[in-house]
Design a protein around this motif. Structure first.
Motif, PDB file in Angstrom:
ATOM      1  N   VAL A  23       0.668  -0.955  -0.086  1.00 27.95           N
ATOM      2  CA  VAL A  23      -0.493  -0.763   0.122  1.00 27.95           C
ATOM      3  C   VAL A  23       1.337   1.200   0.304  1.00 27.95           C
ATOM      4  CG1 VAL A  23      -2.116   1.016   1.575  1.00 27.95           C
ATOM      5  CG2 VAL A  23      -1.897  -1.679   1.312  1.00 27.95           C
ATOM      6  N   GLU A  24       0.612   2.176  -1.236  1.00 31.54           N
ATOM      7  CA  GLU A  24       1.353   3.489  -0.797  1.00 31.54           C
ATOM      8  C   GLU A  24       0.648   4.508  -0.441  1.00 31.54           C
ATOM      9  OE1 GLU A  24       3.926   5.609  -4.209  1.00 31.54           O
ATOM     10  OE2 GLU A  24       2.997   4.417  -5.144  1.00 31.54           O
ATOM     11  N   LEU A  25       1.088   5.039   0.292  1.00 34.86           N
ATOM     12  CA  LEU A  25       0.628   6.636   0.395  1.00 34.86           C
ATOM     13  C   LEU A  25       0.855   8.208   0.588  1.00 34.86           C
ATOM     14  CD1 LEU A  25       0.358   4.956   4.753  1.00 34.86           C
ATOM     15  CD2 LEU A  25      -1.291   4.898   3.395  1.00 34.86           C
ATOM     16  N   LEU A  26       0.331   8.285  -0.159  1.00 35.10           N
ATOM     17  CA  LEU A  26       0.016   9.876  -0.518  1.00 35.10           C
ATOM     18  C   LEU A  26      -0.319  10.791   0.291  1.00 35.10           C
ATOM     19  CD1 LEU A  26      -0.748   8.592  -4.586  1.00 35.10           C
ATOM     20  CD2 LEU A  26       1.673   8.990  -3.113  1.00 35.10           C
ATOM     21  N   HIS A  27       0.484  12.356  -0.150  1.00 35.26           N
ATOM     22  CA  HIS A  27       0.417  13.650   0.378  1.00 35.26           C
ATOM     23  C   HIS A  27       0.424  14.233  -0.346  1.00 35.26           C
ATOM     24  CE1 HIS A  27       0.399  16.754   3.375  1.00 35.26           C
ATOM     25  NE2 HIS A  27      -0.677  16.379   3.957  1.00 35.26           N
ATOM     26  N   HIS A  28      -1.045  14.889  -0.813  1.00 31.45           N
ATOM     27  CA  HIS A  28      -1.199  15.577  -1.587  1.00 31.45           C
ATOM     28  C   HIS A  28      -0.570  15.236  -2.966  1.00 31.45           C
ATOM     29  CE1 HIS A  28      -2.977  18.668   0.885  1.00 31.45           C
ATOM     30  NE2 HIS A  28      -2.147  18.528   1.513  1.00 31.45           N
ATOM     31  N   GLY A  29      -0.341  14.071  -3.326  1.00 36.00           N
ATOM     32  CA  GLY A  29      -0.213  13.184  -4.682  1.00 36.00           C
ATOM     33  C   GLY A  29       1.430  12.365  -4.392  1.00 36.00           C
ATOM     34  N   ARG A  30       1.906  13.181  -3.985  1.00 34.49           N
ATOM     35  CA  ARG A  30       3.558  13.052  -3.075  1.00 34.49           C
ATOM     36  C   ARG A  30       3.909  12.036  -2.549  1.00 34.49           C
ATOM     37  NH1 ARG A  30       6.765  18.824  -2.908  1.00 34.49           N
ATOM     38  NH2 ARG A  30       6.251  19.457  -4.222  1.00 34.49           N
ATOM     39  N   PRO A  31       4.558  10.991  -2.839  1.00 35.93           N
ATOM     40  CA  PRO A  31       4.514   9.322  -1.850  1.00 35.93           C
ATOM     41  C   PRO A  31       5.224   9.472  -0.087  1.00 35.93           C
ATOM     42  CG  PRO A  31       5.935   9.246  -4.215  1.00 35.93           C
ATOM     43  CD  PRO A  31       5.848  10.773  -3.630  1.00 35.93           C
ATOM     44  N   ALA A  32       4.476   8.832   0.579  1.00 40.00           N
ATOM     45  CA  ALA A  32       4.693   9.415   1.941  1.00 40.00           C
ATOM     46  C   ALA A  32       5.177   8.339   2.675  1.00 40.00           C
ATOM     47  CB  ALA A  32       3.440  10.250   2.514  1.00 40.00           C
ATOM     48  N   GLY A  33       5.378   6.870   2.212  1.00 40.45           N
ATOM     49  CA  GLY A  33       5.352   6.294   2.930  1.00 40.45           C
ATOM     50  C   GLY A  33       5.048   4.954   1.813  1.00 40.45           C
ATOM     51  N   VAL A  34       5.513   3.728   2.487  1.00 39.29           N
ATOM     52  CA  VAL A  34       4.869   2.197   1.514  1.00 39.29           C
ATOM     53  C   VAL A  34       5.049   0.820   2.746  1.00 39.29           C
ATOM     54  CG1 VAL A  34       5.522   0.751  -0.434  1.00 39.29           C
ATOM     55  CG2 VAL A  34       6.433   2.667  -0.415  1.00 39.29           C
ATOM     56  N   LEU A  35       3.188   0.081   3.556  1.00 36.61           N
ATOM     57  CA  LEU A  35       3.137  -0.170   3.718  1.00 36.61           C
ATOM     58  C   LEU A  35       3.065  -2.109   3.021  1.00 36.61           C
ATOM     59  CD1 LEU A  35       0.284   1.295   5.622  1.00 36.61           C
ATOM     60  CD2 LEU A  35       2.562   1.431   6.231  1.00 36.61           C
ATOM     61  N   ARG A  36       3.655  -2.803   4.016  1.00 37.07           N
ATOM     62  CA  ARG A  36       3.933  -3.903   3.237  1.00 37.07           C
ATOM     63  C   ARG A  36       3.371  -4.886   4.222  1.00 37.07           C
ATOM     64  NH1 ARG A  36       8.733  -0.761   1.228  1.00 37.07           N
ATOM     65  NH2 ARG A  36       8.569  -1.426  -0.440  1.00 37.07           N
ATOM     66  N   GLY A  37       3.396  -5.852   3.795  1.00 31.21           N
ATOM     67  CA  GLY A  37       3.103  -7.750   4.462  1.00 31.21           C
ATOM     68  C   GLY A  37       1.931  -7.296   5.603  1.00 31.21           C
ATOM     69  N   ALA A  38       2.197  -7.748   6.816  1.00 34.03           N
ATOM     70  CA  ALA A  38       1.396  -7.648   7.174  1.00 34.03           C
ATOM     71  C   ALA A  38       0.749  -6.141   8.129  1.00 34.03           C
ATOM     72  CB  ALA A  38       1.522  -8.385   9.007  1.00 34.03           C
ATOM     73  N   THR A  39       1.274  -5.524   7.951  1.00 31.48           N
ATOM     74  CA  THR A  39       0.723  -4.163   8.088  1.00 31.48           C
ATOM     75  C   THR A  39       0.111  -3.924   6.873  1.00 31.48           C
ATOM     76  OG1 THR A  39       3.546  -3.896   9.012  1.00 31.48           O
ATOM     77  CG2 THR A  39       1.479  -1.357   8.746  1.00 31.48           C
TER      78      THR A  39
END
Length: 75
Positions: free
Chosen positions: A18-34
């Motif tokens: 899951v890629e998290l974006l803030h105002h269209g810019r990458p803010a973080g990536v969640l992998r696996g169980a998270t």
């Protein structure tokens, strides 16, 4: 006091991340169980607050009070 978090979106990649974006810019990536836990919780609680917490862009509302604390007055 800061307003509620806004501007966060997310998208699920083909591999399940899951890629998290803030105002269209990458803010973080969640992998696996998270990532799986995030997808389960995003429908139950406020998604903006959840994404703000996970990316670290979460204001607690105590910044002004902390500035006036005796320990921080000299700074």
């Amino acid at each position: 006091m800061a307003g509620p978090p806004e501007g966060f979106t997310y998208r699920v990649r083909k591999n399940g991340d899951v890629e998290l974006l803030h105002h269209g810019r990458p803010a973080g990536v969640l992998r696996g169980a998270t990532a799986a836990r995030f997808l389960a919780e995003v429908d139950e609680i406020d998604p903006q607050e959840l994404m703000a917490r996970l990316t670290g862009n979460y204001r607690h509302g105590n910044e002004r009070a902390a500035r006036n604390h005796p320990r921080n007055r000299r700074r």
